[in-house]
Enzyme design. Structure first.
Site, short mmCIF file in Angstrom:
data_model
loop_
_atom_site.label_atom_id
_atom_site.label_comp_id
_atom_site.label_asym_id
_atom_site.label_seq_id
_atom_site.Cartn_x
_atom_site.Cartn_y
_atom_site.Cartn_z
CE1 TYR A 38 -9.47 -3.02 0.77
CE2 TYR A 38 -8.65 -1.02 -0.26
CZ TYR A 38 -8.44 -2.15 0.51
OH TYR A 38 -7.18 -2.41 1.03
CD GLU B 195 -8.99 -8.90 -3.62
OE1 GLU B 195 -7.81 -9.26 -3.38
OE2 GLU B 195 -9.83 -8.71 -2.71
CG HIS C 21 -5.26 -6.24 -0.31
ND1 HIS C 21 -6.47 -6.29 0.35
CD2 HIS C 21 -5.37 -7.08 -1.37
CE1 HIS C 21 -7.27 -7.12 -0.31
NE2 HIS C 21 -6.63 -7.62 -1.36
CE LYS D 257 -3.83 -2.23 2.50
NZ LYS D 257 -4.74 -2.12 3.69
CG ASN E 12 -3.43 -2.51 7.16
OD1 ASN E 12 -3.30 -2.20 5.99
ND2 ASN E 12 -4.53 -3.09 7.62
P1 DAT Z 1 -7.68 -6.73 5.73
O1 DAT Z 1 -6.87 -5.71 4.97
O2 DAT Z 1 -6.93 -7.26 6.92
O3 DAT Z 1 -8.25 -7.81 4.85
P2 DAT Z 1 -10.35 -5.59 5.78
O4 DAT Z 1 -10.56 -6.22 4.44
O5 DAT Z 1 -11.35 -5.89 6.85
O6 DAT Z 1 -8.90 -5.95 6.37
O7 DAT Z 1 -10.31 -4.00 5.63
C1 DAT Z 1 -9.67 -3.40 4.52
C2 DAT Z 1 -8.82 -2.26 5.03
O8 DAT Z 1 -9.64 -1.25 5.61
C3 DAT Z 1 -7.85 -2.65 6.15
O9 DAT Z 1 -6.65 -3.17 5.65
C4 DAT Z 1 -7.66 -1.35 6.87
C5 DAT Z 1 -9.01 -0.70 6.78
N1 DAT Z 1 -9.85 -1.01 7.95
C6 DAT Z 1 -10.55 -2.14 8.17
N2 DAT Z 1 -11.22 -2.11 9.32
C7 DAT Z 1 -10.93 -0.90 9.87
C8 DAT Z 1 -11.31 -0.23 11.07
N3 DAT Z 1 -12.15 -0.78 11.95
N4 DAT Z 1 -10.82 1.01 11.29
C9 DAT Z 1 -9.99 1.60 10.41
N5 DAT Z 1 -9.60 1.04 9.26
C10 DAT Z 1 -10.05 -0.19 8.98
MG MG Z 2 -9.67 -7.64 3.29
#
Ligand code: DAT
Ligand code: MG
Length: 138
Positions: free
Chosen positions: A51, A132, A121, A11, A118
């Site tokens: 997303y 994707e 992805h 990212k 973070n």
């Molecule tokens: P991941 O990237 O671990 O698959 P995800 O698909 O649930 O997580 O969410 C996509 C991204 O959105 C994630 O990498 C960071 C952001 N995100 C997810 N949940 C969040 C939250 N509760 N607060 C802030 N950012 C969040």
């Molecule tokens: Mg995810």
């Protein structure tokens, strides 16, 4: 045997912090193959498709904004059970509580922002990976 392909993204925070090499090193060290690699300035349309499952959530807009804030390195990685394996390498979503030894646990920072920055992805299922990879490596 179940050789899979997954989409991994470094990212914008990972690219900006100069961690692309370290992240690629960890993927290769685990034994996964870097089958394709692209440097992408993602537009809103691509990110909205990527997303789509998160549309409407409180972090959605900041997430799209963050992901379009700088270049991304997109990777097609291949290997035995790579989809689950990379999710384990990456660690859980929140970098503060992600386990040490993982990318997010070792290198991720909690910036106190509305969206988790973070670093990486990784696709979460065979279906997500196919969808994707089709978006990022059309
Ligand atoms: P991941 O990237 O671990 O698959 P995800 O698909 O649930 O997580 O969410 C996509 C991204 O959105 C994630 O990498 C960071 C952001 N995100 C997810 N949940 C969040 C939250 N509760 N607060 C802030 N950012 C969040
Ligand atoms: Mg995810």
């Amino acid at each position: 045997m179940s050789v899979e392909a997954t989409l991994i993204l470094v990212k914008p925070d990972g690219v900006a912090r100069g961690l692309t090499g370290e992240i690629l090193r960890r993927i290769e060290a685990k034994g996964y193959r870097l089958a394709d690699l692209a440097y992408v300035h993602a537009d809103r349309e691509l990110l909205a498709a990527h997303y789509a499952e998160h549309e409407g959530k409180p972090f959605y807009e900041p997430l799209i904004e963050f992901m379009s804030s700088g270049p991304i390195v997109a990777i097609r990685a291949e290997g035995e059970r790579v989809i689950e394996g990379f999710r384990v390498l990456a660690g859980t979503t929140d970098p503060t509580t992600a386990a040490p030894g993982t990318i997010r646990g070792d290198l991720g920072r909690d910036w106190g922002l509305r969206v988790q920055q973070n670093l990486v992805h990784g696709s979460d299922s065979v279906e997500s990976a196919e969808r994707e990879l089709g978006l990022w490596f059309a």
